[in-house]
Motif scaffolding. Structure first.
Motif, PDB file in Angstrom:
ATOM      1  N   VAL A 114       0.833  -1.204   0.000  1.00  0.00           N
ATOM      2  CA  VAL A 114       0.000   0.000   0.000  1.00  0.00           C
ATOM      3  C   VAL A 114       0.866   1.253   0.000  1.00  0.00           C
ATOM      4  O   VAL A 114       0.594   2.218  -0.726  1.00  0.00           O
ATOM      5  N   GLU A 115       1.916   1.238   0.796  1.00  0.00           N
ATOM      6  CA  GLU A 115       2.828   2.383   0.834  1.00  0.00           C
ATOM      7  C   GLU A 115       3.491   2.585  -0.524  1.00  0.00           C
ATOM      8  O   GLU A 115       3.699   3.717  -0.979  1.00  0.00           O
ATOM      9  N   ALA A 116       3.807   1.485  -1.197  1.00  0.00           N
ATOM     10  CA  ALA A 116       4.427   1.574  -2.520  1.00  0.00           C
ATOM     11  C   ALA A 116       3.471   2.223  -3.517  1.00  0.00           C
ATOM     12  O   ALA A 116       3.876   3.070  -4.315  1.00  0.00           O
ATOM     13  N   ILE A 117       2.201   1.847  -3.470  1.00  0.00           N
ATOM     14  CA  ILE A 117       1.221   2.449  -4.372  1.00  0.00           C
ATOM     15  C   ILE A 117       1.080   3.940  -4.085  1.00  0.00           C
ATOM     16  O   ILE A 117       0.994   4.762  -5.005  1.00  0.00           O
ATOM     17  N   ASP A 118       1.075   4.304  -2.808  1.00  0.00           N
ATOM     18  CA  ASP A 118       0.995   5.723  -2.444  1.00  0.00           C
ATOM     19  C   ASP A 118       2.175   6.508  -3.001  1.00  0.00           C
ATOM     20  O   ASP A 118       2.021   7.624  -3.514  1.00  0.00           O
ATOM     21  N   THR A 119       3.361   5.927  -2.907  1.00  0.00           N
ATOM     22  CA  THR A 119       4.573   6.605  -3.384  1.00  0.00           C
ATOM     23  C   THR A 119       4.574   6.708  -4.902  1.00  0.00           C
ATOM     24  O   THR A 119       4.966   7.737  -5.463  1.00  0.00           O
ATOM     25  N   ILE A 120       4.138   5.649  -5.574  1.00  0.00           N
ATOM     26  CA  ILE A 120       4.040   5.689  -7.037  1.00  0.00           C
ATOM     27  C   ILE A 120       3.046   6.763  -7.458  1.00  0.00           C
ATOM     28  O   ILE A 120       3.283   7.524  -8.394  1.00  0.00           O
ATOM     29  N   TYR A 121       1.933   6.846  -6.756  1.00  0.00           N
ATOM     30  CA  TYR A 121       0.910   7.855  -7.038  1.00  0.00           C
ATOM     31  C   TYR A 121       1.510   9.256  -6.928  1.00  0.00           C
ATOM     32  O   TYR A 121       1.317  10.105  -7.815  1.00  0.00           O
ATOM     33  N   LYS A 122       2.230   9.502  -5.865  1.00  0.00           N
ATOM     34  CA  LYS A 122       2.836  10.819  -5.649  1.00  0.00           C
ATOM     35  C   LYS A 122       3.848  11.139  -6.738  1.00  0.00           C
ATOM     36  O   LYS A 122       3.912  12.267  -7.236  1.00  0.00           O
ATOM     37  N   GLU A 123       4.618  10.141  -7.126  1.00  0.00           N
ATOM     38  CA  GLU A 123       5.624  10.336  -8.165  1.00  0.00           C
ATOM     39  C   GLU A 123       4.980  10.678  -9.498  1.00  0.00           C
ATOM     40  O   GLU A 123       5.409  11.592 -10.207  1.00  0.00           O
ATOM     41  N   VAL A 124       3.943   9.937  -9.861  1.00  0.00           N
ATOM     42  CA  VAL A 124       3.245  10.187 -11.133  1.00  0.00           C
ATOM     43  C   VAL A 124       2.584  11.565 -11.114  1.00  0.00           C
ATOM     44  O   VAL A 124       2.570  12.284 -12.122  1.00  0.00           O
ATOM     45  N   LYS A 125       2.059  11.941  -9.972  1.00  0.00           N
ATOM     46  CA  LYS A 125       1.341  13.211  -9.863  1.00  0.00           C
ATOM     47  C   LYS A 125       2.282  14.410  -9.923  1.00  0.00           C
ATOM     48  O   LYS A 125       1.972  15.435 -10.558  1.00  0.00           O
ATOM     49  N   GLU A 126       3.459  14.293  -9.293  1.00  0.00           N
ATOM     50  CA  GLU A 126       4.327  15.455  -9.135  1.00  0.00           C
ATOM     51  C   GLU A 126       5.509  15.513 -10.088  1.00  0.00           C
ATOM     52  O   GLU A 126       6.070  16.595 -10.321  1.00  0.00           O
ATOM     53  N   ALA A 127       5.913  14.382 -10.658  1.00  0.00           N
ATOM     54  CA  ALA A 127       7.121  14.366 -11.492  1.00  0.00           C
ATOM     55  C   ALA A 127       6.921  15.146 -12.782  1.00  0.00           C
ATOM     56  O   ALA A 127       5.882  15.025 -13.444  1.00  0.00           O
ATOM     57  N   ASN A 128       7.920  15.940 -13.121  1.00  0.00           N
ATOM     58  CA  ASN A 128       7.882  16.719 -14.359  1.00  0.00           C
ATOM     59  C   ASN A 128       8.714  16.096 -15.467  1.00  0.00           C
ATOM     60  O   ASN A 128       8.693  16.574 -16.609  1.00  0.00           O
ATOM     61  N   ASP A 129       9.450  15.043 -15.132  1.00  0.00           N
ATOM     62  CA  ASP A 129      10.338  14.421 -16.118  1.00  0.00           C
ATOM     63  C   ASP A 129       9.746  13.144 -16.710  1.00  0.00           C
ATOM     64  O   ASP A 129      10.458  12.323 -17.267  1.00  0.00           O
ATOM     65  N   ILE A 130       8.443  12.955 -16.561  1.00  0.00           N
ATOM     66  CA  ILE A 130       7.764  11.810 -17.143  1.00  0.00           C
ATOM     67  C   ILE A 130       7.076  12.256 -18.424  1.00  0.00           C
ATOM     68  O   ILE A 130       6.295  13.203 -18.420  1.00  0.00           O
ATOM     69  N   ASP A 131       7.384  11.581 -19.506  1.00  0.00           N
ATOM     70  CA  ASP A 131       6.886  11.990 -20.825  1.00  0.00           C
ATOM     71  C   ASP A 131       5.474  11.442 -21.062  1.00  0.00           C
ATOM     72  O   ASP A 131       5.286  10.424 -21.732  1.00  0.00           O
ATOM     73  N   ILE A 132       4.456  12.113 -20.489  1.00  0.00           N
ATOM     74  CA  ILE A 132       3.070  11.720 -20.699  1.00  0.00           C
ATOM     75  C   ILE A 132       2.214  12.974 -20.814  1.00  0.00           C
ATOM     76  O   ILE A 132       2.590  14.050 -20.351  1.00  0.00           O
ATOM     77  N   THR A 133       1.068  12.817 -21.426  1.00  0.00           N
ATOM     78  CA  THR A 133       0.135  13.933 -21.544  1.00  0.00           C
ATOM     79  C   THR A 133      -0.638  14.087 -20.232  1.00  0.00           C
ATOM     80  O   THR A 133      -0.614  13.195 -19.366  1.00  0.00           O
ATOM     81  N   SER A 134      -1.323  15.210 -20.081  1.00  0.00           N
ATOM     82  CA  SER A 134      -2.113  15.430 -18.869  1.00  0.00           C
ATOM     83  C   SER A 134      -3.234  14.404 -18.759  1.00  0.00           C
ATOM     84  O   SER A 134      -3.578  13.957 -17.658  1.00  0.00           O
ATOM     85  N   GLU A 135      -3.809  14.019 -19.897  1.00  0.00           N
ATOM     86  CA  GLU A 135      -4.866  13.005 -19.887  1.00  0.00           C
ATOM     87  C   GLU A 135      -4.335  11.647 -19.421  1.00  0.00           C
ATOM     88  O   GLU A 135      -4.990  10.935 -18.655  1.00  0.00           O
ATOM     89  N   GLU A 136      -3.133  11.286 -19.899  1.00  0.00           N
ATOM     90  CA  GLU A 136      -2.522  10.019 -19.488  1.00  0.00           C
ATOM     91  C   GLU A 136      -2.188  10.038 -18.004  1.00  0.00           C
ATOM     92  O   GLU A 136      -2.365   9.030 -17.300  1.00  0.00           O
TER      93      GLU A 136
END
Length: 248
Positions: free
Chosen positions: A166-188
């Motif tokens: 569960v903690e891992a999912i929370d951390t992944i969520y935070k990373e996806v939400k806040e990271a600026n170096d991930i090459d994805i669109t806002s919809e993705e």
């Protein structure tokens, strides 16, 4: 083409695992450039000696673990021959050799990947440790008779593995939400965040179906880890995978 592996996952036998292993090994050998003109000759002895491993017991004593017996490898080869996936070269007073065609083997393997509950798909998703453990359970007669997609398992919210998942999912969520170096669109990004939220909701329930855990939760975190190219995400995903694997 006849299915290589029981589509319904009701009564896998050792031979089903052996066929999946043979097809995967042929694919690997071809990828490593070990084929000549898209074919290669194998013998049962080759697999018997190459795909066993040395393990150690609790006291540190070395033991040689046999994944499958020589007879079981022979039977697996013959089953693939009967389905027209590989050929057999039979000569008097000599062991049978098997002529494997890369394209035929790959086509059969890809067909199995299309079924999310096949041995090939689960092995690809959960890794070699799942395969070894599953073969051991199958050989010992410990396999559940109920199809994996119909099983419901309890989720121990107090276990360390659960808390780490569960903690891992929370951390992944935070990373996806806040990271600026991930090459994805806002919809993705919104899609991935919604899927992660749903994944956590599944784990917050007192029980869940194996089907949902594997087909949804596990695939969501593994996709993100594989496609965003961040080692940290891969390590986090491993914790989720380890927990779900322990339930299957």
């Amino acid at each position: 083409m006849v299915s290589i592996i029981n589509k319904h996952n009701k009564s896998w036998i050792v031979g089903d695992y052996a066929e999946a292993i043979l097809l995967k090994q042929i694919e690997r050998d071809a990828f490593l450039g070990q084929f000549s003109k898209k074919t290669r000759i194998y013998t049962s002895d080759h697999f018997y000696h190459a795909l066993n491993k040395t393990v150690f017991d609790d006291e540190g004593n070395e033991k040689y673990y046999t994944l499958l017996t020589l007879k079981e490898w022979n039977n697996a080869f013959e089953r693939l021959v009967s389905k027209g996936i590989i050929g057999a070269i039979r000569t008097p007073h000599a062991k049978t050799r098997y002529n494997a065609n890369f394209e035929s083997a790959t086509a059969a393997l890809n067909e199995e990947y299309e079924n999310r509950h096949s041995i090939a798909s689960l092995w690809k998703l959960l890794g070699d440790s799942w395969l070894w453990e599953s073969v051991g359970e199958c050989r010992s007669g410990m396999k559940e008779s109920l199809p994996a997609s119909d099983r419901t398992v309890s989720l121990d919210h107090n276990s360390l593995a659960y808390e780490e998942a569960v903690e891992a999912i929370d951390t992944i969520y935070k990373e996806v939400k806040e990271a600026n170096d991930i090459d994805i669109t806002s919809e993705e990004r919104e899609q991935h965040l919604a899927e992660l939220e749903a994944s956590k909701k599944v784990l917050e329930a007192p029980q869940a179906s194996i089907n949902v855990l594997i087909d949804f939760v596990l695939r969501v975190v593994k996709y993100i880890a594989d496609h965003f190219g961040k080692a940290a995400l891969g390590e986090l995903a491993k914790k989720v995978i380890a927990y779900i694997t322990s339930l299957t």
